[in-house]
Scaffold this motif. Structure first.
Motif, PDB file in Angstrom:
ATOM      1  N   LEU A  26       6.560 -56.090 -27.166  1.00 31.18           N
ATOM      2  CA  LEU A  26       6.462 -54.864 -26.384  1.00 31.18           C
ATOM      3  C   LEU A  26       7.213 -53.762 -27.102  1.00 31.18           C
ATOM      4  N   ALA A  27       6.633 -52.557 -27.096  1.00 32.93           N
ATOM      5  CA  ALA A  27       7.241 -51.459 -27.840  1.00 32.93           C
ATOM      6  C   ALA A  27       7.007 -50.123 -27.157  1.00 32.93           C
ATOM      7  N   LYS A  28       7.933 -49.214 -27.429  1.00 29.90           N
ATOM      8  CA  LYS A  28       7.819 -47.809 -27.056  1.00 29.90           C
ATOM      9  C   LYS A  28       7.767 -47.042 -28.366  1.00 29.90           C
ATOM     10  N   ILE A  29       6.632 -46.411 -28.649  1.00 30.14           N
ATOM     11  CA  ILE A  29       6.507 -45.674 -29.900  1.00 30.14           C
ATOM     12  C   ILE A  29       6.716 -44.182 -29.650  1.00 30.14           C
ATOM     13  N   GLY A  30       7.098 -43.480 -30.681  1.00 35.14           N
ATOM     14  CA  GLY A  30       7.318 -42.048 -30.552  1.00 35.14           C
ATOM     15  C   GLY A  30       8.610 -41.723 -29.827  1.00 35.14           C
ATOM     16  N   GLN A  31       8.618 -40.630 -29.123  1.00 36.69           N
ATOM     17  CA  GLN A  31       9.832 -40.119 -28.484  1.00 36.69           C
ATOM     18  C   GLN A  31       9.944 -40.451 -26.998  1.00 36.69           C
ATOM     19  N   ASP A  32       9.033 -41.226 -26.476  1.00 34.59           N
ATOM     20  CA  ASP A  32       9.035 -41.597 -25.059  1.00 34.59           C
ATOM     21  C   ASP A  32      10.267 -42.440 -24.742  1.00 34.59           C
ATOM     22  N   SER A  33      11.085 -41.971 -23.805  1.00 30.48           N
ATOM     23  CA  SER A  33      12.303 -42.711 -23.459  1.00 30.48           C
ATOM     24  C   SER A  33      12.256 -43.288 -22.043  1.00 30.48           C
ATOM     25  N   HIS A  34      11.096 -43.301 -21.451  1.00 23.51           N
ATOM     26  CA  HIS A  34      10.924 -43.860 -20.107  1.00 23.51           C
ATOM     27  C   HIS A  34      10.672 -45.360 -20.241  1.00 23.51           C
ATOM     28  N   ASP A  35      11.700 -46.175 -20.002  1.00 23.24           N
ATOM     29  CA  ASP A  35      11.566 -47.598 -20.308  1.00 23.24           C
ATOM     30  C   ASP A  35      11.632 -48.536 -19.105  1.00 23.24           C
ATOM     31  N   GLN A  36      11.697 -48.012 -17.903  1.00 24.10           N
ATOM     32  CA  GLN A  36      11.784 -48.897 -16.738  1.00 24.10           C
ATOM     33  C   GLN A  36      10.536 -49.767 -16.610  1.00 24.10           C
ATOM     34  N   GLY A  37       9.360 -49.180 -16.777  1.00 21.68           N
ATOM     35  CA  GLY A  37       8.117 -49.935 -16.639  1.00 21.68           C
ATOM     36  C   GLY A  37       7.988 -51.066 -17.645  1.00 21.68           C
ATOM     37  N   ILE A  38       8.327 -50.807 -18.893  1.00 23.58           N
ATOM     38  CA  ILE A  38       8.197 -51.843 -19.918  1.00 23.58           C
ATOM     39  C   ILE A  38       9.180 -52.984 -19.657  1.00 23.58           C
ATOM     40  N   ASP A  56       5.047 -63.048 -35.690  1.00 28.84           N
ATOM     41  CA  ASP A  56       3.804 -63.801 -35.492  1.00 28.84           C
ATOM     42  C   ASP A  56       3.376 -63.784 -34.025  1.00 28.84           C
ATOM     43  N   VAL A  57       3.275 -62.570 -33.475  1.00 29.39           N
ATOM     44  CA  VAL A  57       2.932 -62.432 -32.068  1.00 29.39           C
ATOM     45  C   VAL A  57       1.428 -62.528 -31.857  1.00 29.39           C
ATOM     46  N   ASP A  58       1.072 -62.837 -30.627  1.00 31.07           N
ATOM     47  CA  ASP A  58      -0.328 -62.907 -30.236  1.00 31.07           C
ATOM     48  C   ASP A  58      -0.853 -61.574 -29.733  1.00 31.07           C
ATOM     49  N   VAL A  59       0.034 -60.788 -29.116  1.00 30.66           N
ATOM     50  CA  VAL A  59      -0.355 -59.530 -28.484  1.00 30.66           C
ATOM     51  C   VAL A  59       0.762 -58.514 -28.676  1.00 30.66           C
ATOM     52  N   ILE A  60       0.360 -57.252 -28.873  1.00 32.97           N
ATOM     53  CA  ILE A  60       1.296 -56.127 -28.872  1.00 32.97           C
ATOM     54  C   ILE A  60       1.005 -55.321 -27.615  1.00 32.97           C
ATOM     55  N   LEU A  65      13.421 -48.505 -27.673  1.00 26.03           N
ATOM     56  CA  LEU A  65      12.895 -47.143 -27.648  1.00 26.03           C
ATOM     57  C   LEU A  65      12.717 -46.555 -29.041  1.00 26.03           C
ATOM     58  N   TRP A  66      11.869 -45.541 -29.106  1.00 27.69           N
ATOM     59  CA  TRP A  66      11.721 -44.653 -30.269  1.00 27.69           C
ATOM     60  C   TRP A  66      11.296 -45.357 -31.549  1.00 27.69           C
ATOM     61  N   GLN A  67      10.340 -46.240 -31.434  1.00 26.83           N
ATOM     62  CA  GLN A  67       9.866 -46.986 -32.596  1.00 26.83           C
ATOM     63  C   GLN A  67       8.769 -46.217 -33.335  1.00 26.83           C
ATOM     64  N   LYS A  68       8.735 -46.404 -34.632  1.00 23.96           N
ATOM     65  CA  LYS A  68       7.639 -45.877 -35.451  1.00 23.96           C
ATOM     66  C   LYS A  68       6.545 -46.933 -35.491  1.00 23.96           C
ATOM     67  N   THR A  69       5.311 -46.482 -35.650  1.00 25.15           N
ATOM     68  CA  THR A  69       4.196 -47.437 -35.643  1.00 25.15           C
ATOM     69  C   THR A  69       4.351 -48.478 -36.749  1.00 25.15           C
ATOM     70  N   ALA A  70       4.793 -48.074 -37.924  1.00 28.27           N
ATOM     71  CA  ALA A  70       4.957 -49.024 -39.031  1.00 28.27           C
ATOM     72  C   ALA A  70       5.990 -50.094 -38.694  1.00 28.27           C
ATOM     73  N   ALA A  71       7.048 -49.713 -38.002  1.00 30.50           N
ATOM     74  CA  ALA A  71       8.077 -50.683 -37.621  1.00 30.50           C
ATOM     75  C   ALA A  71       7.534 -51.683 -36.603  1.00 30.50           C
ATOM     76  N   VAL A  72       6.692 -51.217 -35.688  1.00 37.81           N
ATOM     77  CA  VAL A  72       6.086 -52.108 -34.702  1.00 37.81           C
ATOM     78  C   VAL A  72       5.158 -53.104 -35.391  1.00 37.81           C
ATOM     79  N   TYR A  85       2.445 -39.324 -23.533  1.00 42.08           N
ATOM     80  CA  TYR A  85       1.470 -39.037 -24.584  1.00 42.08           C
ATOM     81  C   TYR A  85       1.655 -39.793 -25.894  1.00 42.08           C
ATOM     82  N   GLU A  86       2.568 -40.746 -25.948  1.00 37.61           N
ATOM     83  CA  GLU A  86       2.712 -41.529 -27.168  1.00 37.61           C
ATOM     84  C   GLU A  86       1.522 -42.465 -27.402  1.00 37.61           C
ATOM     85  N   HIS A  87       0.709 -42.672 -26.365  1.00 43.49           N
ATOM     86  CA  HIS A  87      -0.496 -43.482 -26.549  1.00 43.49           C
ATOM     87  C   HIS A  87      -1.420 -42.860 -27.596  1.00 43.49           C
TER      88      HIS A  87
END
Length: 140
Positions: free
Chosen positions: A8-20, A54-58, A39-46, A65-67
């Protein structure tokens, strides 16, 4: 069968993490292994973490709007030869949900989605993927 592994990840600048955090707890309660990158992950890091773990799902959570970064994440995954399924949850306008689904997102979970529906979907998609993963391993 091995435990289902979900990153599970939060990409970009979104800091709303209660739901995740709620989703992470629900997936763990359902017997899955959950890796939360914070929080605040870059797509490459994810992508790197998903492949190393070796995950099955991200699962990407987006509440501001980070989607819109998810197509980049999908391109980076495919560029590495990975077919890890990506699901997205959060506040996503329906027209943008369709755009990211067209880009390759497996499913979008809007606000109010039940943990049970997410768990069922993750199990379904992993079950559909496992035969191809097992075949690849057997022929490598």
């Amino acid at each position: 069968m091995n435990k289902i592994r979900v990153l599970l990840a939060k990409i970009g600048q979104d800091s709303h993490d209660q739901g995740i955090k709620v989703v992470a707890a629900g997936l763990r309660d359902a017997g899955m292994e959950v890796i939360y990158t914070g929080l605040w992950q870059k797509t490459a890091a994810v992508v790197k973490a998903a492949m190393e773990e070796d995950v099955d799902v991200i699962g990407i959570s987006s509440l501001s709007y980070e989607h819109l970064l998810v197509p980049r994440l999908l391109n980076e995954l495919r560029g590495k030869g990975s077919n890890i399924a990506v699901i997205v949850g959060g506040v996503i306008p329906p027209d943008e949900a369709q755009v990211i689904k067209d880009a390759g997102v497996a499913e979008v979970f809007p606000p109010g989605s039940s943990i049970d529906s997410i768990v069922k979907y993750v199990r379904k998609i992993v079950t559909e993927q496992k035969p191809s993963k097992d075949l690849e391993a057997a022929t490598s």
